[in-house]
Design an enzyme around this catalytic site. Structure first.
Site, mmCIF file in Angstrom:
data_model
loop_
_atom_site.group_PDB
_atom_site.id
_atom_site.type_symbol
_atom_site.label_atom_id
_atom_site.label_comp_id
_atom_site.label_asym_id
_atom_site.label_seq_id
_atom_site.Cartn_x
_atom_site.Cartn_y
_atom_site.Cartn_z
ATOM 1 N N LEU A 1 24.024 53.707 10.814
ATOM 2 C CA LEU A 1 24.301 55.073 10.352
ATOM 3 C C LEU A 1 23.036 55.911 10.509
ATOM 4 O O LEU A 1 21.943 55.474 10.128
ATOM 5 C CB LEU A 1 24.752 55.048 8.890
ATOM 6 C CG LEU A 1 25.243 56.372 8.306
ATOM 7 C CD1 LEU A 1 26.608 56.733 8.875
ATOM 8 C CD2 LEU A 1 25.333 56.279 6.786
ATOM 9 N N ARG B 1 17.794 62.037 12.920
ATOM 10 C CA ARG B 1 16.470 61.416 13.025
ATOM 11 C C ARG B 1 16.422 60.705 14.373
ATOM 12 O O ARG B 1 16.491 59.482 14.450
ATOM 13 C CB ARG B 1 16.216 60.443 11.869
ATOM 14 C CG ARG B 1 16.244 61.112 10.514
ATOM 15 C CD ARG B 1 15.532 60.287 9.467
ATOM 16 N NE ARG B 1 16.191 59.027 9.179
ATOM 17 C CZ ARG B 1 15.784 58.186 8.218
ATOM 18 N NH1 ARG B 1 14.729 58.500 7.487
ATOM 19 N NH2 ARG B 1 16.424 57.061 7.985
ATOM 20 N N ASN C 1 26.290 60.801 11.909
ATOM 21 C CA ASN C 1 26.822 61.411 10.684
ATOM 22 C C ASN C 1 26.527 62.895 10.580
ATOM 23 O O ASN C 1 26.831 63.507 9.560
ATOM 24 C CB ASN C 1 26.237 60.695 9.459
ATOM 25 C CG ASN C 1 27.279 60.417 8.406
ATOM 26 O OD1 ASN C 1 28.472 60.381 8.706
ATOM 27 N ND2 ASN C 1 26.864 60.216 7.180
ATOM 28 N N ARG D 1 30.012 54.606 7.083
ATOM 29 C CA ARG D 1 29.349 53.352 7.434
ATOM 30 C C ARG D 1 30.338 52.192 7.453
ATOM 31 O O ARG D 1 30.191 51.248 8.231
ATOM 32 C CB ARG D 1 28.244 53.065 6.416
ATOM 33 C CG ARG D 1 27.489 51.774 6.673
ATOM 34 C CD ARG D 1 26.681 51.374 5.448
ATOM 35 N NE ARG D 1 25.674 52.332 5.090
ATOM 36 C CZ ARG D 1 24.433 52.338 5.582
ATOM 37 N NH1 ARG D 1 24.082 51.420 6.458
ATOM 38 N NH2 ARG D 1 23.565 53.234 5.185
ATOM 39 N N ASP E 1 20.341 50.371 8.432
ATOM 40 C CA ASP E 1 19.856 51.746 8.454
ATOM 41 C C ASP E 1 19.034 51.983 9.709
ATOM 42 O O ASP E 1 18.480 51.045 10.306
ATOM 43 C CB ASP E 1 19.008 52.038 7.215
ATOM 44 C CG ASP E 1 19.850 52.092 5.940
ATOM 45 O OD1 ASP E 1 21.063 52.337 6.053
ATOM 46 O OD2 ASP E 1 19.283 51.879 4.855
ATOM 47 N N ASP E 2 18.921 53.261 10.088
ATOM 48 C CA ASP E 2 18.162 53.572 11.299
ATOM 49 C C ASP E 2 16.661 53.411 11.112
ATOM 50 O O ASP E 2 15.913 53.439 12.090
ATOM 51 C CB ASP E 2 18.484 54.991 11.782
ATOM 52 C CG ASP E 2 18.215 56.041 10.712
ATOM 53 O OD1 ASP E 2 17.763 55.665 9.617
ATOM 54 O OD2 ASP E 2 18.468 57.227 10.970
ATOM 55 N N ASP E 3 16.199 53.251 9.867
ATOM 56 C CA ASP E 3 14.762 53.081 9.638
ATOM 57 C C ASP E 3 14.413 51.671 9.149
ATOM 58 O O ASP E 3 13.311 51.442 8.652
ATOM 59 C CB ASP E 3 14.252 54.110 8.629
ATOM 60 C CG ASP E 3 14.986 54.038 7.294
ATOM 61 O OD1 ASP E 3 15.958 53.258 7.193
ATOM 62 O OD2 ASP E 3 14.599 54.759 6.368
ATOM 63 N N ASP F 1 26.559 51.395 -0.935
ATOM 64 C CA ASP F 1 26.214 49.982 -0.920
ATOM 65 C C ASP F 1 26.617 49.302 -2.220
ATOM 66 O O ASP F 1 27.070 48.148 -2.227
ATOM 67 C CB ASP F 1 24.726 49.807 -0.652
ATOM 68 C CG ASP F 1 23.868 50.707 -1.536
ATOM 69 O OD1 ASP F 1 24.440 51.499 -2.310
ATOM 70 O OD2 ASP F 1 22.630 50.627 -1.456
#
Length: 917
Positions: free
Chosen positions: A666, A670, A695, A726, A742-744, A831
């Protein structure tokens, strides 16, 4: 003539002179150029000889005396250096020539080896081809290809089977035409329009409207009666009107036979009677329905055909949805009253209210056996109430006018809201079956059962002759206590002996049954269809997947492999498979599920692999797996082996030869962080594809170059910015395993591989990295979310966790909408919601792998979790989710999984034992 000759003579003399002069000049130049250098050379040589050898000027000097000249010394050194280098180069050239010769020999040897290997490879290919051919022949012999059954569609006036000798002898094999319902038909159902038959105008408007709404939402209903497997006729509840009395049984039979698709005997027809009151008209009594089945709440013994007719629940919530927040919590287990009962039975009051003590069973058995135990029940319950051993509430006389009921049946007292308030403080709720043994099912008893399950009071049914709704498919013993009336004197002891764990399990199962089968008109209609469909062994229809609207994107340069990502650290994982993308097999257990797992799918609520709140009528997952949810046709994607419960758990880690996972990432505006995260996935084993859930309403930049990681990257456009996206069951996900990340999030390849292998051995759990836990705040009497380091945990964050795609369907289509709405409201807690869901279904905690507790992303923009309000919102989410579920489903664990060789010092002379997965 003389003049002319004189002129010629005079003019010729200068020409001759000039010629002589040129000759002389040429001779002199020749002499100078030739003889002068010779003379000079001779002269100089003579001088060197006359001066002696020591005074030579131009001749060569012995002993290298020329190098003593200062201006020539540098040239001498250069000459010597060049000479030395030339010698070295020559030696090197000879050495290289020798190396070239050796390499040429090796090249020739390699060519010969390649030719030999090619021949061996060709032989292996031939062997493999022969083996594959033999395998196909064996498969063709043992598992021949099957063609779809030929579907028989009889004519409109087809009489069908010969009529049975008696309508009471109707069973599925004698009165149901299976030819109209092939296994691959999809179970099409045709519902008659209520305006197409005479009594349709007399139906209760609320029942009619609720029924029509349920029909529209069903995936099985068809408008084509010619292909229908089942025909449904809504026959009740009929609105009472003095001006229009109900039709006689003979007239009703004529009206039924006049239905356009009745086909003389009504085979494959289902007459549905939904009641909203405790006293419902049993106007089908004494009506010959032929081969048509009947589904209603009230049956007499001579009317009910076991295995053919169906006892259904009453329609309490006709058009309104039940409010889960108004349902009382399931804890504490023990409530104010041990048991309660409120009702009135006029036929028994006169004998039961006598002051004389009741006779013992021994005294009664000495005479004629009692025909009705209701008097004994009243006396015993009053004695328990007067003993004050436990606080109970029994009332055998209504304070207000009792509700109408059938003879020998206990009438309901008061309004529904008043009865629910009493049941909310009751641990058990007594349901006394009618005194008439011929009345095997009644709307009044079903109403009491419905209200008890709704508010969490465990029903205690007195009377073993009563048939509860869908009793042929639901194992009621897991939610209801069935006690024969002769054991009334032992009832108090029996209820006191049940442990708190068993009480909570029964209450939770009762909540599941109520939500799944009785709570709304849609669930009732769906359960009726599911009951018929399961009885004739037709698989459920596939559930829809979320279509992925892909965003086109450009792939850039080939992504490199980060050495830090490949560093295994303390994890020794052994060899891995490197294979192209391989989707999980689909639809492997359609008919096994229908034929073998009936009770498993209908009866088990929150427990291992069991769902809430769904029914077996609900569609199966298009990619069928080994989950068989409680009461649902849900079957998620499968790996080719395993099944529900024990069979599913048997498909462990290394026992599954080929399996991959899909990364669902997701992201929100960024791009640089996303590109870095995608590039880190390059070369990751077991990875099938990456699904990027975009998103943001703003599409990616046109000039954005996506990394080429050697696998598909699917960028999915979403309708709105929601964290629930998600967990949508995207059709692009073709594997059972999903790695939500997560993307990070920074994870090494070995960590991801190890997490995937652990998940393969615990496929019903969430397996991830960052752990969290919940705690009870004594001061505020509420639940708290905690992210501190602790020796126990109850949640694993889905920012880096594996879970089964099955849970994506449950989260998106089954979990109460109120939870998803709160996630959208706070843009948080998705979550936590997934952890609640999985723990509620499996009654197991998640599994944490490795020692990683947080993620560090240098240079990443600030995340939402860094906001001060983040934790306050998560506190609110936990308490809200507890209200929706009715209890706290999260479970603590101190269990963490590390690799077998984690921090193990191996001797150098020992080889590592690798687990081949």
């Amino acid at each position: 003539m003389q003049r002319s000759g004189g002129i010629v003579g005079n003019s010729g003399q200068p020409w001759v002179l000039r010629r002589v002069r040129l000759t002389w000049l040429s001779f002199m130049l020749f002499f100078i150029l030739v003889f002068f250098p010779l003379i000079a050379h001779y002269y100089l040589t003579t001088i060197d000889e006359a001066g002696g050898p020591d005074k030579r000027i131009f001749g060569p000097r012995p002993g290298g005396e020329l190098c003593e000249a200062k201006h020539v010394q540098d040239l001498c050194r250069i000459r010597e250096s060049v000479s030395e280098e030339l010698l070295q180069l020559e030696a090197k050239r000879q050495e290289l020539n020798g190396e070239i010769a050796r390499l040429n020999l090796r090249i020739e040897a390699c060519k010969r080896s390649i030719d030999s290997a090619k021949q061996d490879l060709l032989q292996l290919k031939n062997v493999i081809s022969q083996t594959e051919h033999s395998y196909k022949e064996l498969m063709a012999q043992n598992q021949p290809k099957l063609s779809l059954p030929v579907r028989l569609l009889p004519d409109k006036d087809d009489p069908g089977y010969p009529p049975p000798k008696s309508a009471q002898n109707c069973r599925l094999h004698t009165c149901f035409d299976y030819a109209r319902c092939p296994l691959t038909s999809g179970f099409p159902v045709y519902v008659y329009d209520t305006g197409s038959y005479p009594w349709g105008e007399k139906l209760d408007p609320l029942v009619k409207q609720a029924f029509a709404s349920s029909v529209k939402s069903s995936v099985y209903v068809t408008d084509n009666p010619n292909i229908a497997c089942l025909y449904i006729v809504l026959v009740g509840e009929i609105q009472e009107s003095p001006s229009s009395p109900p039709a006689s049984p003979l007239d009703l039979e004529k009206q039924l036979k006049a239905l356009p698709y009745w086909r003389l005997d009504g085979h494959n027809h289902l007459l549905v009677h939904l009641s909203r009151k405790s006293l419902t008209q049993n106007f089908l009594y004494n009506v010959s329905t032929g081969r048509a089945a009947v589904a209603q709440s009230t049956f007499f013994e001579r009317q009910y055909r076991e295995g053919f007719d169906m006892v259904v629940s009453p329609l309490v919530h006709a058009l309104s949805e039940p409010n889960f927040l108004e349902v009382p919590p399931q804890v504490p287990v023990k409530r104010k009253y041990l048991f309660t009962f409120q009702g009135e039975k006029v036929e028994s009051l006169r004998s039961s209210l006598l002051e004389a003590p009741p006779q013992s069973f021994e005294e009664e058995m000495e005479g004629d056996p009692p025909a009705d135990y209701d008097d004994r029940i009243i006396g015993t319950l009053k004695a328990v109430q007067d003993s004050h051993l436990d606080q109970v509430l029994v009332e055998f006389t209504c304070k207000n006018q009792p509700k109408p009921c059938l003879p020998t049946e206990w009438a309901l007292c008061g309004e529904r809201e008043d009865r629910l308030e009493v049941l909310k403080v009751s641990t058990f709720a007594l349901v006394i079956s009618p005194g008439d043994g011929q009345l095997v099912a009644s709307a009044g008893c079903s109403m009491r059962l419905f209200e008890a399950l709704e508010v969490g009071a465990i029903p205690v049914v007195l009377g073993d002759h009563s048939k509860l709704p869908y009793h042929h498919l639901i194992r009621w013993s897991e939610a209801v206590i069935m006690v024969p009336k002769p054991r009334i004197t032992e009832l108090h002891f029996l209820l006191r002996s049940i442990s708190d764990n068993d009480l909570l399990a029964m209450r939770r199962q009762g909540r599941f049954l109520w939500e799944t089968y009785f709570s709304t008109s849609e669930s009732i209609f769906s359960t009726i269809l599911a009951s018929v469909r399961t009885s004739i062994q037709i698989p459920a229809a596939p559930i829809r997947e979320e279509p992925a609207q892909e965003i086109p994107h450009k792939a850039g340069k080939l992504a490199g492999t980060d050495a830090n990502m490949a560093d295994n650290g303390d994890l020794d994982l052994g060899p891995v498979e490197v294979e192209p993308p391989y989707a999980s097999p689909r639809f492997l257990r359609n008919f096994t599920y229908t034929a073998a797992d009936v009770y498993r799918t209908w009866n088990h609520a929150p427990g291992p692999f069991h769902l809430f709140p769904h029914t077996p009528l609900d569609p199966v997952l298009p990619s069928e797996a080994k989950f068989l949810g409680s009461g649902t046709g849900f079957r998620p994607i499968g790996g080719g082996s395993g099944g529900s419960g024990k069979e599913f758990q048997a498909a462990l880690g290394g026992n599954v030869p080929r399996e991959q996972f899909t990364v669902v990432m997701l992201t929100y505006e960024r791009e640089e962080v996303l590109m870095n995260s995608l590039e880190r996935l390059n070369g990751l084993p077991y990875l099938n594809k990456v699904v990027v859930v975009w998103n943001s309403p703003k599409p990616p930049s046109d000039d954005l170059l996506w990394p080429d990681i050697g696998l598909p990257i699917v960028v999915v456009r979403t309708e709105k910015n929601s964290l629930n996206n998600r967990f949508l069951p995207w059709d692009a996900v073709e594997t059972e395993a999903i790695l939500s990340i997560d993307d990070d999030a920074h994870l090494r390849h070995d960590e991801i591989m190890f997490g995937f292998r652990v998940w393969r051995e615990a496929r019903d759990r969430i397996v991830g990295f960052p752990g969290r836990f919940h705690a009870w705040d004594v001061n505020h009497q509420s639940w708290l979310y905690n992210s501190n380091y602790s020796c126990e945990l109850s949640m694993v964050l889905t920012g880096a966790a594996f879970f089964h795609k099955y849970y994506a369907y449950l989260y998106s289509y089954v979990m109460p909408q109120a939870i998803r709405d709160m996630v959208d409201e706070y843009i948080n807690c998705e979550d936590i919601a997934m952890n609640f869901l999985v723990s509620h279904i499996t009654r197991k905690p998640p599994i944490k792998v490795t020692s990683r507790w947080t993620f560090r992303c240098p240079g990443c923009p600030q995340a939402l979790s860094h906001d001060d309000s983040h934790f306050h919102e998560r506190h609110k989410c936990i308490n809200f989710f507890v209200k929706v579920y009715g209890y706290m489903p999260l479970l603590y664990t101190q269990f963490r999984v590390d690799s077998v060789l984690f921090k193990t010092r191996l001797p150098h002379d020992k080889t590592k034992c690798f687990k081949f997965i």
